[in-house]
Design an enzyme around this catalytic site. Structure first.
Site, short mmCIF file in Angstrom:
data_model
loop_
_atom_site.label_atom_id
_atom_site.label_comp_id
_atom_site.label_asym_id
_atom_site.label_seq_id
_atom_site.Cartn_x
_atom_site.Cartn_y
_atom_site.Cartn_z
N ASN A 1 0.84 -1.20 0.00
CA ASN A 1 0.00 0.00 0.00
C ASN A 1 0.88 1.25 0.00
OD1 ASN A 1 0.44 0.92 2.87
ND2 ASN A 1 -0.34 -1.16 3.23
N LYS B 1 -10.79 -3.06 19.02
CA LYS B 1 -9.38 -3.47 19.08
C LYS B 1 -8.81 -3.35 20.49
CE LYS B 1 -8.33 -2.70 14.30
NZ LYS B 1 -7.24 -3.01 13.40
N LYS C 1 9.04 -17.05 -10.27
CA LYS C 1 8.20 -15.97 -10.81
C LYS C 1 7.01 -16.56 -11.59
CE LYS C 1 8.29 -12.01 -13.83
NZ LYS C 1 8.93 -11.36 -14.95
#
Ligand code: C5P
Length: 396
Positions: free
Chosen positions: A207, A339, A285
């Site tokens: 990300n 959490k 790969k």
């Protein structure tokens, strides 16, 4: 508010260490304005210094009487501290004698701020009675000194005269400008950056997290005196000085590194951990074929924050971050209880916070939600660390 120094770079071989000093000070939220003496420009260029500091590097190669240059005296008033590094025998003598024959010495005479000198010179010059007399006089005037260290010198001699290392100078700077360290004796842990979840040896899921906010928090914790461990995913920024850095790639590695850093008093989870990882990692790969594209089966990653917040060795203060694009506060309140963390720092990422230098957050705790104005990420870090210090003090 962030802090700043005026760094006077003298003409010695150790001048190159100032480049590292400027970079590391910046990581800790300390801005450097600079003056390079004429001799100093023989060792480092104004271009390099200004590129690193982000401000024009002033040099002695101008007419002191010129009106535009007189403004530089203002520099000595704007900053929190004047640092002379390397402080050569000549600069020390000029300062001790109160001379104002160039910009560097004029600035030292004109400043109303504390002065820190990091001497660097040949061992015989350092031991010379004239230098020792000048140093004693400056100390009596209230000037602070860091170093010199003892060791092998560029001139092939051995003894005192080596300039202190950038990290030592930085510690001395922080001790002078940051005042008391409210987190002395506290152990802190920060997770930062993204995680990379491999698909095969060359590809990964990741990300856009830059790690800037987490690195700024680790720097602020260390500056406040906390013994700080930074568990970081792959980022392109340098680690803050004085912080123990553990580099990881995947969420599983981040969890293991985080657990191994326990027990701590406070843990701040800024990492943008990938929620999922490819269930299988191909050993070679994955080849492109003419057939349909491969589909990736995902597995759920561990929630590091939730796991540490319920661990036997739970830190006294657990702080999570929540990046949301809508209903920021409502979502963050729910996340706080889900959490089991004490505070959630929530930010709206719909306007491109990832990679930016500024951020705008809400801090959600048992006492409710606090909205902070938009600030530089370093300022958010400093304000958060001040809040942490207060909370730990109250809990103690
Ligand atoms: O659930 P969400 O990812 O929005 O929660 C964000 C908070 O949880 C952040 O503090 C982040 O560092 C932490 N987190 C974590 N491990 C995960 C996912 C999030 O520690 N797998």
């Amino acid at each position: 508010m962030s802090k700043s120094i005026l760094l006077i770079i003298g003409g010695g071989i150790a001048a190159y260490k100032c480049l590292d000093l400027i970079r590391r000070a910046k990581e800790r939220g300390i801005d450097s304005r600079t003056i390079i003496t004429k001799a100093g420009t023989e060792f480092v260029t104004p271009l390099t210094v200004s590129a690193l500091s982000g401000h024009k590097a002033h040099t002695d190669m101008f007419d002191l009487g010129s009106e535009t240059e007189m403004g530089h005296i203002q520099l000595t008033r704007m900053v929190d501290l004047v640092v002379v590094a390397p402080a050569t025998a000549n600069l020390i003598a000029q300062a001790a004698g109160g001379l104002a024959s160039d910009l560097a010495s004029t600035s030292l005479l004109a400043t109303d701020k504390p002065v820190l000198m990091a001497p660097a010179m040949n061992v015989r010059m350092w031991n010379h009675p004239a230098t020792q007399r000048n140093v004693a006089r400056l100390k009596a005037d209230g000037v602070h000194f860091v170093g010199p260290n003892e060791g092998a010198m560029a001139c092939n001699e051995y003894g005192p005269g080596r300039m202190a290392e950038p990290l030592e100078i930085l510690a001395a700077i922080e001790a002078l400008i940051l005042g008391p360290q409210p987190l002395k004796g506290v152990h802190a842990l920060v997770t930062a950056g993204p995680t990379h979840e491999p698909l095969d040896p060359v590809r990964f899921l990741g990300n856009r997290s830059s790690g800037k906010q987490g690195y700024a928090i680790a720097a602020a914790l260390a500056a406040a005196g906390a013994e700080t461990t930074l568990v970081s995913g792959p980022v392109a920024i340098a680690p803050p000085a004085g912080v123990k850095l553990i580099k990881v790639e995947t969420a599983h590695e981040m969890l293991a590194a985080t657990e191994s850093a326990l027990p701590v008093d406070v843990a701040v989870f800024t990492a943008a951990v990938a929620d999922w990882r490819p269930e299988e990692i191909a050993s070679g790969k994955i080849k492109k074929t003419s057939g349909p594209p491969p589909s990736i089966k995902l597995a759920t990653n561990p929630d590091i924050l939730a796991s540490i917040a319920r661990a036997k060795l739970r830190p006294r203060l657990v702080i999570g971050f929540a990046a949301e694009t809508e209903n920021v506060v409502v979502q963050a309140v729910q996340k706080r209880s889900k959490k089991n963390c004490d505070w959630i720092v929530a930010n709206d990422v719909s306007h491109g916070v990832f990679g930016a230098d500024r951020n705008k957050v809400h801090v959600i705790s048992a006492d409710g939600s606090e909205e902070w104005p938009e600030m530089d990420k370093h300022d958010i870090a400093n304000r958060l660390v001040a809040r942490i210090a207060k909370a730990l003090e109250t809990a103690a």
